[in-house]
Design a protein around this motif. Structure first.
Motif, PDB file in Angstrom:
ATOM      1  N   THR A 226       0.114  -1.033   0.136  1.00 21.97           N
ATOM      2  CA  THR A 226      -0.260  -0.195   0.158  1.00 21.97           C
ATOM      3  C   THR A 226       0.625   1.420   0.004  1.00 21.97           C
ATOM      4  O   THR A 226       0.793   2.150  -0.488  1.00 21.97           O
ATOM      5  N   ALA A 227       2.110   1.236   0.573  1.00 16.54           N
ATOM      6  CA  ALA A 227       2.626   2.648   1.187  1.00 16.54           C
ATOM      7  C   ALA A 227       3.827   2.861  -0.697  1.00 16.54           C
ATOM      8  O   ALA A 227       3.129   2.035  -1.539  1.00 16.54           O
ATOM      9  N   GLY A 228       3.672   3.822  -0.845  1.00 16.03           N
ATOM     10  CA  GLY A 228       4.754   4.981  -2.051  1.00 16.03           C
ATOM     11  C   GLY A 228       5.306   3.917  -2.223  1.00 16.03           C
ATOM     12  O   GLY A 228       5.689   3.651  -3.833  1.00 16.03           O
ATOM     13  N   GLN A 229       6.071   3.168  -0.967  1.00 20.25           N
ATOM     14  CA  GLN A 229       7.579   2.504  -1.592  1.00 20.25           C
ATOM     15  C   GLN A 229       7.732   1.439  -0.188  1.00 20.25           C
ATOM     16  O   GLN A 229       7.600   1.711   0.856  1.00 20.25           O
ATOM     17  N   GLY A 230       7.381   0.281  -0.360  1.00 24.86           N
ATOM     18  CA  GLY A 230       7.669  -1.125   0.748  1.00 24.86           C
ATOM     19  C   GLY A 230       8.951  -1.971   0.537  1.00 24.86           C
ATOM     20  O   GLY A 230       9.013  -1.676  -0.589  1.00 24.86           O
ATOM     21  N   PHE A 231       9.588  -1.825   1.928  1.00 24.41           N
ATOM     22  CA  PHE A 231      10.725  -2.752   1.706  1.00 24.41           C
ATOM     23  C   PHE A 231      10.603  -3.610   2.638  1.00 24.41           C
ATOM     24  O   PHE A 231       9.923  -3.857   3.561  1.00 24.41           O
ATOM     25  N   LEU A 232      10.808  -5.672   1.457  1.00 23.89           N
ATOM     26  CA  LEU A 232      10.779  -6.403   2.874  1.00 23.89           C
ATOM     27  C   LEU A 232      12.092  -6.410   3.086  1.00 23.89           C
ATOM     28  O   LEU A 232      13.009  -6.640   2.372  1.00 23.89           O
ATOM     29  N   MET A 233      11.980  -6.983   4.395  1.00 28.46           N
ATOM     30  CA  MET A 233      13.644  -7.315   5.017  1.00 28.46           C
ATOM     31  C   MET A 233      14.210  -8.715   4.100  1.00 28.46           C
ATOM     32  O   MET A 233      13.259  -9.693   4.034  1.00 28.46           O
ATOM     33  N   GLY A 234      14.985  -8.481   4.170  1.00 24.38           N
ATOM     34  CA  GLY A 234      15.883  -9.671   3.787  1.00 24.38           C
ATOM     35  C   GLY A 234      15.365 -10.948   4.683  1.00 24.38           C
ATOM     36  O   GLY A 234      15.964 -11.879   4.375  1.00 24.38           O
ATOM     37  N   ASN A 235      15.270 -10.881   6.282  1.00 21.85           N
ATOM     38  CA  ASN A 235      15.477 -11.951   7.166  1.00 21.85           C
ATOM     39  C   ASN A 235      13.438 -12.146   6.996  1.00 21.85           C
ATOM     40  O   ASN A 235      13.337 -13.876   7.303  1.00 21.85           O
ATOM     41  N   ALA A 236      12.798 -12.286   5.946  1.00 23.27           N
ATOM     42  CA  ALA A 236      11.257 -12.365   6.215  1.00 23.27           C
ATOM     43  C   ALA A 236      11.250 -14.473   5.286  1.00 23.27           C
ATOM     44  O   ALA A 236      12.323 -14.752   4.729  1.00 23.27           O
ATOM     45  N   PRO A 237       9.980 -14.416   6.077  1.00 22.11           N
ATOM     46  CA  PRO A 237       9.811 -16.048   4.603  1.00 22.11           C
ATOM     47  C   PRO A 237      10.585 -16.028   3.214  1.00 22.11           C
ATOM     48  O   PRO A 237       9.641 -14.776   2.718  1.00 22.11           O
ATOM     49  N   GLU A 238      10.243 -16.839   3.118  1.00 18.65           N
ATOM     50  CA  GLU A 238      11.069 -17.541   1.478  1.00 18.65           C
ATOM     51  C   GLU A 238       9.446 -17.142   0.881  1.00 18.65           C
ATOM     52  O   GLU A 238       9.451 -16.766  -0.464  1.00 18.65           O
ATOM     53  N   GLU A 239       8.583 -17.840   1.423  1.00 20.89           N
ATOM     54  CA  GLU A 239       7.122 -18.113   0.523  1.00 20.89           C
ATOM     55  C   GLU A 239       6.969 -16.525   0.162  1.00 20.89           C
ATOM     56  O   GLU A 239       5.989 -16.320  -0.411  1.00 20.89           O
ATOM     57  N   LEU A 240       6.699 -15.789   1.403  1.00 21.62           N
ATOM     58  CA  LEU A 240       6.627 -14.044   0.960  1.00 21.62           C
ATOM     59  C   LEU A 240       7.067 -13.319   0.148  1.00 21.62           C
ATOM     60  O   LEU A 240       6.901 -12.903  -0.290  1.00 21.62           O
ATOM     61  N   LYS A 241       8.432 -13.816   0.332  1.00 20.19           N
ATOM     62  CA  LYS A 241       9.475 -12.927  -0.747  1.00 20.19           C
ATOM     63  C   LYS A 241       8.842 -13.512  -2.239  1.00 20.19           C
ATOM     64  O   LYS A 241       8.946 -12.332  -3.281  1.00 20.19           O
ATOM     65  N   LYS A 242       8.662 -14.330  -2.207  1.00 16.93           N
ATOM     66  CA  LYS A 242       7.708 -14.966  -3.487  1.00 16.93           C
ATOM     67  C   LYS A 242       6.945 -14.470  -4.087  1.00 16.93           C
ATOM     68  O   LYS A 242       6.590 -14.438  -5.877  1.00 16.93           O
ATOM     69  N   ILE A 243       5.920 -13.868  -2.982  1.00 12.28           N
ATOM     70  CA  ILE A 243       4.492 -13.532  -3.796  1.00 12.28           C
ATOM     71  C   ILE A 243       3.549 -12.260  -3.539  1.00 12.28           C
ATOM     72  O   ILE A 243       3.389 -11.604  -3.881  1.00 12.28           O
ATOM     73  N   ILE A 244       4.977 -11.721  -2.988  1.00 10.22           N
ATOM     74  CA  ILE A 244       4.932  -9.844  -2.973  1.00 10.22           C
ATOM     75  C   ILE A 244       5.146  -9.469  -3.325  1.00 10.22           C
ATOM     76  O   ILE A 244       5.786 -10.031  -4.723  1.00 10.22           O
ATOM     77  N   SER A 245       4.284  -8.118  -4.427  1.00 11.47           N
ATOM     78  CA  SER A 245       4.115  -7.377  -5.323  1.00 11.47           C
ATOM     79  C   SER A 245       6.240  -7.107  -5.886  1.00 11.47           C
ATOM     80  O   SER A 245       6.602  -6.616  -4.899  1.00 11.47           O
ATOM     81  N   PRO A 246       6.060  -7.081  -6.883  1.00 14.01           N
ATOM     82  CA  PRO A 246       7.322  -5.910  -7.722  1.00 14.01           C
ATOM     83  C   PRO A 246       8.104  -5.638  -7.312  1.00 14.01           C
ATOM     84  O   PRO A 246       8.946  -4.872  -7.993  1.00 14.01           O
ATOM     85  N   LYS A 247       6.487  -3.903  -6.542  1.00  9.12           N
ATOM     86  CA  LYS A 247       6.862  -2.748  -6.615  1.00  9.12           C
ATOM     87  C   LYS A 247       7.750  -2.807  -5.427  1.00  9.12           C
ATOM     88  O   LYS A 247       8.503  -1.496  -4.662  1.00  9.12           O
ATOM     89  N   VAL A 248       7.478  -4.420  -4.196  1.00  2.90           N
ATOM     90  CA  VAL A 248       8.079  -4.110  -3.053  1.00  2.90           C
ATOM     91  C   VAL A 248      10.002  -4.350  -2.912  1.00  2.90           C
ATOM     92  O   VAL A 248      10.204  -5.365  -3.667  1.00  2.90           O
ATOM     93  N   CYS A 249      10.608  -3.459  -2.415  1.00  5.11           N
ATOM     94  CA  CYS A 249      11.981  -3.650  -2.520  1.00  5.11           C
ATOM     95  C   CYS A 249      12.621  -4.565  -1.648  1.00  5.11           C
ATOM     96  O   CYS A 249      12.017  -4.822   0.087  1.00  5.11           O
ATOM     97  N   ILE A 250      12.861  -5.789  -1.952  1.00  3.33           N
ATOM     98  CA  ILE A 250      13.768  -6.931  -0.838  1.00  3.33           C
ATOM     99  C   ILE A 250      15.039  -5.944  -0.264  1.00  3.33           C
ATOM    100  O   ILE A 250      15.604  -6.120  -1.252  1.00  3.33           O
TER     101      ILE A 250
END
Length: 274
Positions: A226-250
């Motif tokens: 939802t945020a203008g820019q989202g940032f997902l931590m590198g320690n997030a679950p691998e499953e979440l990294k696969k399904i998170i929106s491409p606009k969210v930076c890991i």
């Protein structure tokens, strides 16, 4: 980026794996505040626990508690709150106990935390992590018109997905989301960190395009998207990294100061000398 506000999850994001605030996180919070950019902690925690972190580390700011169910202003004035009836909570708790799942429940009210078993190891661990003690009241002692902010189930990692699926089928009017490998949050329908962010920005007249958000788990996904820019931590679950929106930076992990590094790379704070 033109950022007017930063939202951040707590555990696994601005805190290390031992649930202590990271030095870079604290530095970043203070730098943002000097620049007039609010830093909003957004967590599944009880508000008392979030406020304690602020007080212990010498800063203030708005907070989002109960994974979006409660929003408090800088002076702890409620801006937004959604709850569900105690009767509904009792039905969910009774249903899970009748099935016999290996888990323990926690009932969160705006001013109280009630547990099934205060001696349960996971409850004791939670008390140590969030810095407050569970109340001694029982669910039976609560007035029938009590409103519930959230139920938290503490589960075994191998059981949590099954418990979530069973509850989703039985109670479609309630939302369920994992906030860790062992924590399943039970909340009013539609409640999320994303909703809280939207409501806060509407009240403050801040465009969503001018927001940044950091998180590390499934209950952060909608906020990051939802945020203008989202940032997902590198320690997030691998499953979440696969399904998170491409606009969210890991980005980098919490232990490697991923949030601090990203905010400095964006030019929102000055990087400290190494």
């Amino acid at each position: 980026m033109n950022c007017k506000i930063v939202f951040s999850d707590v555990d696994g994001t601005m805190m290390d794996n031992e649930h202590h605030i990271l030095p870079g996180s604290l530095y970043a919070i203070n730098q943002l505040r000097k620049r007039g950019i609010p830093f909003v902690m957004a967590s599944g925690r009880h508000p008392a626990s979030i406020i304690k972190i602020q007080k212990d580390n010498g800063f203030t700011g708005p907070i989002i508690a109960f994974s979006g169910g409660l929003v408090l202003d800088e002076d702890n004035t409620p801006l937004f709150s959604v709850q569900f009836p105690l009767e509904t909570a009792k039905k969910i708790i009774s249903y899970v106990e009748d099935i016999g799942f290996d888990c323990t429940w926690n009932l969160f009210l705006a001013d109280n935390w009630i547990v099934k078993d205060r001696s349960h190891p996971r409850v004791k661990e939670e008390e140590d992590i969030i810095g407050i003690e569970a109340g001694r009241d029982t669910i039976e002692s609560l007035p029938c018109d009590t409103d519930v902010c959230k139920i938290l189930y503490m589960c075994e990692p191998q059981d949590i997905d099954e418990i979530e699926q069973v509850l989703r089928r039985k109670f479609p009017q309630i939302d369920f989301v994992k906030s860790s490998d062992t924590h399943l949050e039970v909340m009013p329908k539609g409640i999320s960190k994303s909703l809280a962010v939207r409501e806060f920005c509407r009240i403050r007249n801040i465009p969503l395009a001018d927001t940044a958000a950091f998180g590390d788990h499934f209950n952060d996904r909608d906020m990051l998207e939802t945020a203008g820019q989202g940032f997902l931590m590198g320690n997030a679950p691998e499953e979440l990294k696969k399904i998170i929106s491409p606009k969210v930076c890991i980005i980098d992990t919490n232990e490697n100061e991923g949030m601090y590094k990203t905010l400095s790379e964006l030019g929102l704070i000055e990087r400290t000398k190494s």
